[in-house]
Enzyme design. Structure first.
Site, PDB file in Angstrom:
ATOM      1  N   SER A  50     -23.079  24.872  24.814  1.00 18.35           N
ATOM      2  CA  SER A  50     -22.903  25.433  26.161  1.00 18.35           C
ATOM      3  C   SER A  50     -22.589  24.362  27.198  1.00 18.35           C
ATOM      4  O   SER A  50     -22.082  24.690  28.268  1.00 18.35           O
ATOM      5  CB  SER A  50     -24.175  26.169  26.580  1.00 18.35           C
ATOM      6  OG  SER A  50     -24.484  27.165  25.650  1.00 18.35           O
ATOM      7  N   THR A 104     -25.334  25.315  31.310  1.00 18.82           N
ATOM      8  CA  THR A 104     -24.291  25.952  32.121  1.00 18.82           C
ATOM      9  C   THR A 104     -24.435  25.633  33.608  1.00 18.82           C
ATOM     10  O   THR A 104     -23.494  25.117  34.226  1.00 18.82           O
ATOM     11  CB  THR A 104     -24.272  27.470  31.847  1.00 18.82           C
ATOM     12  OG1 THR A 104     -24.149  27.667  30.442  1.00 18.82           O
ATOM     13  CG2 THR A 104     -23.126  28.140  32.566  1.00 18.82           C
ATOM     14  N   GLU A 283     -25.137  33.467  35.761  1.00 16.86           N
ATOM     15  CA  GLU A 283     -25.266  33.381  34.299  1.00 16.86           C
ATOM     16  C   GLU A 283     -26.426  34.219  33.778  1.00 16.86           C
ATOM     17  O   GLU A 283     -27.570  34.059  34.215  1.00 16.86           O
ATOM     18  CB  GLU A 283     -25.508  31.925  33.879  1.00 16.86           C
ATOM     19  CG  GLU A 283     -25.640  31.779  32.371  1.00 16.86           C
ATOM     20  CD  GLU A 283     -26.241  30.457  31.913  1.00 16.86           C
ATOM     21  OE1 GLU A 283     -25.918  30.044  30.791  1.00 16.86           O
ATOM     22  OE2 GLU A 283     -27.036  29.848  32.653  1.00 16.86           O
ATOM     23  N   HIS A 292     -30.139  32.835  19.304  1.00 17.49           N
ATOM     24  CA  HIS A 292     -30.687  31.690  18.545  1.00 17.49           C
ATOM     25  C   HIS A 292     -31.994  32.102  17.870  1.00 17.49           C
ATOM     26  O   HIS A 292     -32.272  31.716  16.745  1.00 17.49           O
ATOM     27  CB  HIS A 292     -30.991  30.513  19.481  1.00 17.49           C
ATOM     28  CG  HIS A 292     -29.801  29.720  19.889  1.00 17.49           C
ATOM     29  ND1 HIS A 292     -29.072  28.975  19.009  1.00 17.49           N
ATOM     30  CD2 HIS A 292     -29.216  29.537  21.101  1.00 17.49           C
ATOM     31  CE1 HIS A 292     -28.083  28.364  19.655  1.00 17.49           C
ATOM     32  NE2 HIS A 292     -28.149  28.698  20.927  1.00 17.49           N
ATOM     33  N   ASP A 330     -19.425  31.430  27.251  1.00 19.36           N
ATOM     34  CA  ASP A 330     -19.107  30.037  26.926  1.00 19.36           C
ATOM     35  C   ASP A 330     -18.648  29.901  25.471  1.00 19.36           C
ATOM     36  O   ASP A 330     -17.774  29.123  25.169  1.00 19.36           O
ATOM     37  CB  ASP A 330     -20.250  29.070  27.265  1.00 19.36           C
ATOM     38  CG  ASP A 330     -21.620  29.600  26.902  1.00 19.36           C
ATOM     39  OD1 ASP A 330     -21.697  30.668  26.276  1.00 19.36           O
ATOM     40  OD2 ASP A 330     -22.611  28.933  27.243  1.00 19.36           O
ATOM     41  N   HIS A 381     -24.407  28.689  17.196  1.00 16.17           N
ATOM     42  CA  HIS A 381     -23.187  29.292  17.751  1.00 16.17           C
ATOM     43  C   HIS A 381     -22.119  29.443  16.679  1.00 16.17           C
ATOM     44  O   HIS A 381     -22.163  28.774  15.655  1.00 16.17           O
ATOM     45  CB  HIS A 381     -22.607  28.390  18.859  1.00 16.17           C
ATOM     46  CG  HIS A 381     -23.613  28.013  19.893  1.00 16.17           C
ATOM     47  ND1 HIS A 381     -23.535  26.861  20.632  1.00 16.17           N
ATOM     48  CD2 HIS A 381     -24.730  28.663  20.317  1.00 16.17           C
ATOM     49  CE1 HIS A 381     -24.558  26.808  21.474  1.00 16.17           C
ATOM     50  NE2 HIS A 381     -25.302  27.883  21.291  1.00 16.17           N
TER      51      HIS A 381
HETATM   52 ZN   LIG Z   1     -26.852  28.468  22.561  1.00 15.00          ZN
END
Ligand SMILES: [Zn+2]
Length: 419
Positions: A50, A104, A283, A292, A330, A381
């Site tokens: 990110s 972010t 965000e 996650h 992202d 990710h």
């Molecule tokens: Zn992440």
């Protein structure tokens, strides 16, 4: 946030015939993310974190994972859209459900070589990142070495008008050069009014910069699995697959009292002077964080929060038609919408990942599979293209496919800034 997570949330929140607010936006495109290795920035990476993907959107630069608006290998500062806007007399704001020092928001408000350097005490040595510890060395950013300090110190010294999110543990640390003072004391001296609860946020009236710190780190999420259920490894008893019990989503008691993303968005928009332009980055951070942790209900609730914040932004844009609203992500993530039988081919074969069966309000059963990593700790990710949505006068001109760094160029052009 990718198409899998949006679909899972849509089905749960509004049903498979329903529409989320982002589904009603007139512009829809696909975004290719880009990243490079730190050791040799000519070598591409196809799965990102990110920090570098937010850096692409905030600066138009392509960098390596964990970097915050700095160049791969050479550690040069990349100028952010917030700095450019501020330099032209515009207003700026960051609203997040993460710590304000997380990847972010940090990429829009700071510059540093590693995202783990969130506070003055986190600049060197092993530092927490998600469920693991990362070797960290931001020593050349230390103030005593002539640097701008950690991420919280840089935000405290910034001219960003509105900072709302979590992360008090990084702002309550002692200032590196003046141990009798905390980073939040430094923010106050720099003109920030500090609020720490929903009540204080709603009672704000003074016309000052605001720093809202509503949790030690990430804000609590809105939903969790019934009985706190999460995706689990599929068990085998005498060689036969035993699928996990289905569950619904339920309110997370820890969320009570947390300002929701819609409220923070509304307050940020109200505080801007409408005679001047502004850039506001909002965000919903835990769509990713809950993925996650293999918590499908957590991600669903945070897509709902994003959707509510978007409703407020669209209402604002309808009244103020020069506003451009962009919704994007992202990077993509682990969660997959899969068959509720776990991809069962016979009684002996099913998903090797972590798996949940979600009972949907419309009466169906939805399989959610996580299989990027079999560690008990976390998923990672993925590298798919991600969506972008837009609302505003100029969306007819936006391309249906773009590189992530071009999101920066769209904002620069919209604001009449010069790259
Ligand atoms: Zn992440």
């Amino acid at each position: 946030m990718d198409d899998q997570q949006i679909t899972i949330a849509r089905i749960y929140l509004v049903g498979s015939s329903g529409r989320l607010s982002m589904d009603n936006m007139p512009y829809r495109g696909a975004v290719q993310i880009q990243s490079v290795t730190e050791e040799d920035p000519s070598i591409p990476l196809y799965v990102s974190d990110s920090a570098n993907t937010a850096t692409s959107m905030a600066t138009g630069g392509i960098t390596s994972p964990t970097r915050i608006s700095t160049t791969a290998g050479t550690d040069q500062t990349l100028v952010t859209i917030m700095e450019m806007a501020r330099g032209s007399g515009m207003q700026t704001g960051i609203v997040t459900t993460a710590s304000l020092t997380d990847a972010t928001p940090a990429s829009f408000g700071a510059h540093i070589n590693q995202r783990t350097c969130q506070g003055p005490e986190n600049m060197v040595g092993l530092q927490r990142l998600g469920g693991r510890e990362v070797m960290t060395d931001c020593s050349h950013y230390l103030k005593r070495n002539g640097g701008p300090g950690s991420i919280s110190e840089q935000l405290a010294a910034s001219s960003i008008d509105i900072l709302l999110g979590g992360g008090s543990e990084f702002f309550d640390q002692a200032s590196e050069q003046e141990p009798s003072m905390t980073v939040s004391d430094a923010a106050r001296l720099n003109g920030y009014q500090i609020v720490r609860s929903t009540t204080e946020l709603l009672e704000l009236d003074a016309d000052s910069k605001i720093l809202g710190l509503f949790a030690p780190s990430t804000l609590p999420v809105r939903l969790q699995g019934e009985g706190n259920a999460v995706a689990v490894k599929i068990e085998r008893v005498s060689g036969e697959v035993v699928l996990p019990e289905p569950f619904s989503c339920a309110p997370n008691p820890a969320f009570d009292g947390t300002p929701d993303l819609g409220t923070m968005t509304e307050i940020a928009l109200e505080r801007f002077d409408r005679s001047k332009s502004f850039v506001l980055m909002i965000e919903s951070a835990s769509i990713d964080k809950q993925s996650h942790a293999r918590r499908p209900c957590g991600s669903i609730g945070e897509v709902e929060q994003l959707n509510e914040a978007l409703d407020i932004a669209i209402q604002y844009a309808q009244v103020n038609p020069e506003t451009l609203v962009l919704v994007t992500a992202d990077h993509s993530h682990a969660a997959q919408l899969s068959s509720p039988d776990g991809g069962l081919l016979s009684q002996n074969f099913a998903s090797p990942g972590h798996f949940a069966r979600i009972r949907t309000p419309e009466g169906g059963l939805m399989g959610v599979n996580y299989a990027t990593n079999d560690s008990p700790l976390a998923e990672y990710h993925t590298g798919s293209q991600i969506p972008i949505y837009g609302f505003g006068e100029e969306v007819d001109m936006l391309p249906s496919f773009l590189l992530q760094k071009e999101i920066f160029s769209i904002m620069v052009e919209k604001l009449g800034l010069v790259e």
